[in-house]
Every structure is written in structure tokens, then in C-alpha cells.
Write an enzyme that holds these catalytic residues in place. Sequence first.
Site, PDB file in Angstrom:
ATOM      1  N   THR A   1       5.771  -6.701   2.116  1.00 38.94           N
ATOM      2  CA  THR A   1       5.380  -8.088   2.369  1.00 38.94           C
ATOM      3  C   THR A   1       4.245  -8.547   1.465  1.00 38.94           C
ATOM      4  O   THR A   1       4.224  -9.700   1.017  1.00 38.94           O
ATOM      5  CB  THR A   1       4.952  -8.246   3.844  1.00 38.94           C
ATOM      6  OG1 THR A   1       5.994  -7.767   4.689  1.00 38.94           O
ATOM      7  CG2 THR A   1       4.668  -9.703   4.178  1.00 38.94           C
TER       8      THR A   1
ATOM      9  N   ASP B   1       4.166   3.401  -0.182  1.00 37.18           N
ATOM     10  CA  ASP B   1       2.964   4.119  -0.618  1.00 37.18           C
ATOM     11  C   ASP B   1       3.346   5.375  -1.400  1.00 37.18           C
ATOM     12  O   ASP B   1       2.719   5.718  -2.407  1.00 37.18           O
ATOM     13  CB  ASP B   1       2.108   4.513   0.590  1.00 37.18           C
ATOM     14  CG  ASP B   1       1.560   3.308   1.340  1.00 37.18           C
ATOM     15  OD1 ASP B   1       1.311   2.283   0.685  1.00 37.18           O
ATOM     16  OD2 ASP B   1       1.376   3.401   2.561  1.00 37.18           O
TER      17      ASP B   1
END
Length: 295
Positions: A194, A226
Site C-alpha cells: 500500500t 520486506d
Amino acid sequence: MPVLRFGLAANRLHHETYGAALFKWLERSAGGVRELGIQFHTVGRTCDAIERSGLLQNYSGLIRYPYGREGGLMKLVARVTEGRDGSEPFDGAIYLIDPVDPSSIFPEALALKRQCITHGRPFVSTLMGAVEWVEIERIAAGLPADTAVDDLFDFSHQTLALIAHDALKNQMVEFASRHFDLLSRFARRVGTGTTSGRLNELAWSRGWPRSAPWVHAYLSGPLGGDAQIADQVLERRCQRVIFFEDPHVARQHEADIQLLERAVRVVTEHACCVASPAVAYRWADAAARRMGAAA
């Protein structure tokens, strides 16, 4: 010029032999340290190593703390949160971390980082970050740029990761809006889920061509974004991470966050991470000022 106070520690890997990260940092930054008169409140073995090296010989700002096993790192945590004997709290901490040293995940190590983020102070854990942060403080103090570290500010050959937890996504967009021109100097920007979408909307509203996303989007953090960026860091395809971490909530993908942080520390000479909005603004303001002067 107000006196800067930093906590300082290094895991054994980074101070055990000459040529380790602690000494590489001082070889590049000792001049700036002396110019600024930084007080380094330094954990025992790290202090011993600096004294043996002679790189800060006769420097009164090197202040010894107990060895780690005697609570030295714990004392640094307390000084980040409040001063002592009427002094101000620490302005930040430099902790050169060996990502495979078990002590790097001891409670005091984790608490040092968390308290720095909570109080909006830099937590520097890599060689690249330590060299750069001394220069950031020099620029903030009004000193001329040190041309010996120009390579760190050549953003045209660097990739920047922009990541924010849910509660801080608005602050990331505000930060990118304020420093849009500076961040646009990077060769490439990447991000997760997002956050990337919102940053691209910002860029398009600023005239960035829609045919070329301003931020290359990876998966959301919980789905592996990540970890994808961590792989880019390890491949030396991403040199900087600005990660607005929320230290007040539990994260369902905490392991992935720690993976990214460890990746940055594995390539300690080639990557650095900023973990809070306050520190990101200080970094960006100084970097923009430095580049404006160079131009």
C-alpha cells in the site's frame, strides 16, 4: 554549538581486528567527530579498541562505560530516554551490529533501538550509516561538506526503499511530498504494498509520468515484501532503507522486519537504515542542504 551526546558500542566482529568496521568508520569520520566535539559514551570493549587504535588519541569526548556484561549497554538505553545529573538525554546511538552475534538480540540491544525510535533519535547500526551520520551532524551544524564522503551522497547510483507501518503511512506520504525533489534524485525507489501505491499517487499528482512508477512496488510486508527488499539489499541493489516503524504495536510479520534489518547489517559498508520520521526529516534536510551547496 551544543554538545552532541551519542551512545557508542560495537559487536566483537567490528572491533576485534584492525580493519574492522569500527576502525574504518573512525578513519573516515574522526576529523568530523573532533570538529563537532561529539561526546561518545562508549561501552567498555569498544572504548578499549578505540584507545588502542589511536584514532581518537587525546580526545576528551570519549567517555568510558562499563563492559557489556556489567550493564554498559543497559546504561546507554537509560541515557537515551533521559539525561543524568542535569544533562540532556543522548542525541542518538551508534551500535555497529554483527547480525549473527547473539548479543545483538539481547533485550538491551533491542531496547536501545526501540527507545531511539520512540524518542525520534538516530539509531545507527552499520558502517555506512555511521560515516554518513557524522556528516549529517556536520551539515546540520553549518559546517562545509566533507568532500571525502561525496560518494555516499551520489544518489544517482543508489536505490532507496520506502516502507511504513499502517499508522505511519500518512507520515511517509507527507515526508515524500516535502522532499520529493531530493528523493527523485535516486536512480530507483522501491517499496512495499500500500505504501508504494500511495507514493505513486503522490508522484503522479506532482507530474511524474504515469508510464513509469515513481516507486517500484513489491508485495505487502506480511506477504513477503520486506523479504523481497532484503534480498535486494543483500545483492547490493538497494543501499538505503527509510522504514517508518511503529514501536508501539506488535507486528504479525516481525520476523520479516528483522530479516530486512539483518540484511542491511550483513552488508554494513554498503547499506543503512533510517527508522523514524524525525530522523528521516533530519537526514533529508541535511542532505538537501549539502546538495544545494554543492550545486
